[in-house]
Enzyme design. Sequence first.
Site, short mmCIF file in Angstrom:
data_model
loop_
_atom_site.label_atom_id
_atom_site.label_comp_id
_atom_site.label_asym_id
_atom_site.label_seq_id
_atom_site.Cartn_x
_atom_site.Cartn_y
_atom_site.Cartn_z
N GLU A 63 53.87 2.71 -55.49
CA GLU A 63 55.25 2.20 -55.42
C GLU A 63 55.42 0.78 -55.99
O GLU A 63 56.00 -0.08 -55.36
CB GLU A 63 55.74 2.24 -53.96
CG GLU A 63 55.67 3.64 -53.37
CD GLU A 63 56.12 3.71 -51.91
OE1 GLU A 63 56.45 2.66 -51.33
OE2 GLU A 63 56.16 4.83 -51.37
N ASN A 104 51.14 6.19 -58.05
CA ASN A 104 51.89 7.10 -57.19
C ASN A 104 53.24 6.47 -56.84
O ASN A 104 53.32 5.27 -56.56
CB ASN A 104 51.06 7.30 -55.90
CG ASN A 104 51.52 8.43 -55.02
OD1 ASN A 104 51.70 9.55 -55.50
ND2 ASN A 104 51.70 8.16 -53.74
N HIS A 124 59.29 13.02 -51.87
CA HIS A 124 60.07 12.98 -50.61
C HIS A 124 61.51 13.25 -51.02
O HIS A 124 62.19 12.38 -51.55
CB HIS A 124 59.93 11.61 -49.93
CG HIS A 124 58.54 11.33 -49.47
ND1 HIS A 124 57.94 12.03 -48.45
CD2 HIS A 124 57.61 10.46 -49.92
CE1 HIS A 124 56.70 11.59 -48.27
NE2 HIS A 124 56.48 10.63 -49.16
N GLU A 170 53.30 14.18 -52.02
CA GLU A 170 53.79 13.96 -50.65
C GLU A 170 55.07 14.76 -50.40
O GLU A 170 56.03 14.26 -49.79
CB GLU A 170 54.08 12.47 -50.42
CG GLU A 170 52.89 11.58 -50.79
CD GLU A 170 53.11 10.11 -50.46
OE1 GLU A 170 54.07 9.76 -49.75
OE2 GLU A 170 52.29 9.29 -50.93
N ASP A 194 58.02 16.61 -49.02
CA ASP A 194 58.71 17.04 -47.80
C ASP A 194 60.21 16.92 -48.05
O ASP A 194 60.64 16.21 -48.95
CB ASP A 194 58.25 16.28 -46.54
CG ASP A 194 58.39 14.77 -46.60
OD1 ASP A 194 59.08 14.25 -47.51
OD2 ASP A 194 57.82 14.09 -45.73
#
Length: 353
Positions: A167, A209, A245, A276, A278
């Site tokens: 990030e 990432n 996400h 990741e 979700d």
Amino acid sequence: MRVRLALAAQLALMLALAGPASGAPPDGHRVALGAEMSTFGAEAGSFTDPGSRRLFREHFDSLSPGNELKWEYVEPEPGEFDFSHADRMLDFAERHGAEFRGPALIWHWQMPRWVWSRDSGLAQYGVNETGRPSWTPQALTRTMRRHIREVVGHYRGRIRTWDVVNEAVGDNGALRDNWLFPQVVGPAYIAKAFRIAHRADPEARLAYNDYGIEVQNPKSDGVYRLLRDLIARGVSVDQLGIQGHMDINAAVPAVGDLVANMTRFAELGLEIEITELDVALPQGAPMSAELLAHQAAIYGALAEACQQVEACRTLTVWGVSDNHTWLADTNPLPFDSGYQPKPAWDALMTALR
Ligand code: XIL
């Protein structure tokens, strides 16, 4: 003119017979499936929970420790390393023949107090009341070097993929500059982190990432420029991690847009992983058939895109079942709290063929 058209048609036919266009996966492209578990955070307990473990053993090829390799857990005091929690998870993964992914070496969250608090009152974002950090660039670089060397070195040969920098880019595509590392070391902290990690384990795959970069937008454009420039300078970046996400309130992303974005990174020579995934439902919302279908469609789109891009090798969901998630009360995962598959799971299975 006619002749030329005929030639073009012939060429098109030959290409079609020759199989998929470059970048498209050959038949049998198998996307590995990963899951996150943890002993800490809001999802604490997922790693020891028998139901989650059973699902992991049955369905997953790769394990991501949610917190155990973050700086605050692994080097809680300067130079004092605690690998016990991550070791336990890695043993579990290895026992079940699963890969292990290492998040995250350099990130602006989950840093121990001692890294921030060299400057009294240093906030999470790394600026004290005077606005002047007291670390020198040399001291912070040495500290970063020791951290990465020790952590990557400890797992040399056992952890295949590391999130080296997490990030680092803002929504507008520019580097985030309002925290400790860019402020003290400058933007060079990114290349330095990758170089140190590469020396610590030359065989490891090193990833950048980030979230919000699933399709082409100002942020993913910024990440693209960053990685292109690092690669051009010979920095060993091997992989782009697309966190995934996803926003349940947004439209289902078009598979073509996801594929186009992944493809431009793949053309830089990068592997891609969805790291990741979700999809949080509105907090406290009952799981209506409609919401579940929308959630499933988002899962399905990401999985389908990964399936279509040869460079996309693993898709990891950030948790296993809804009873253990960092996003409490939002039922974001493919299995429900009773460990039953949701439509999201069926969508994953349909897309990952
Ligand atoms: C999360 C963990 O799941 C939580 O337990 C912790 O409190 C915060 O971090 N992006 C990332 C992950 O890169 O490391 C984050 O994990 C979720 C967002």
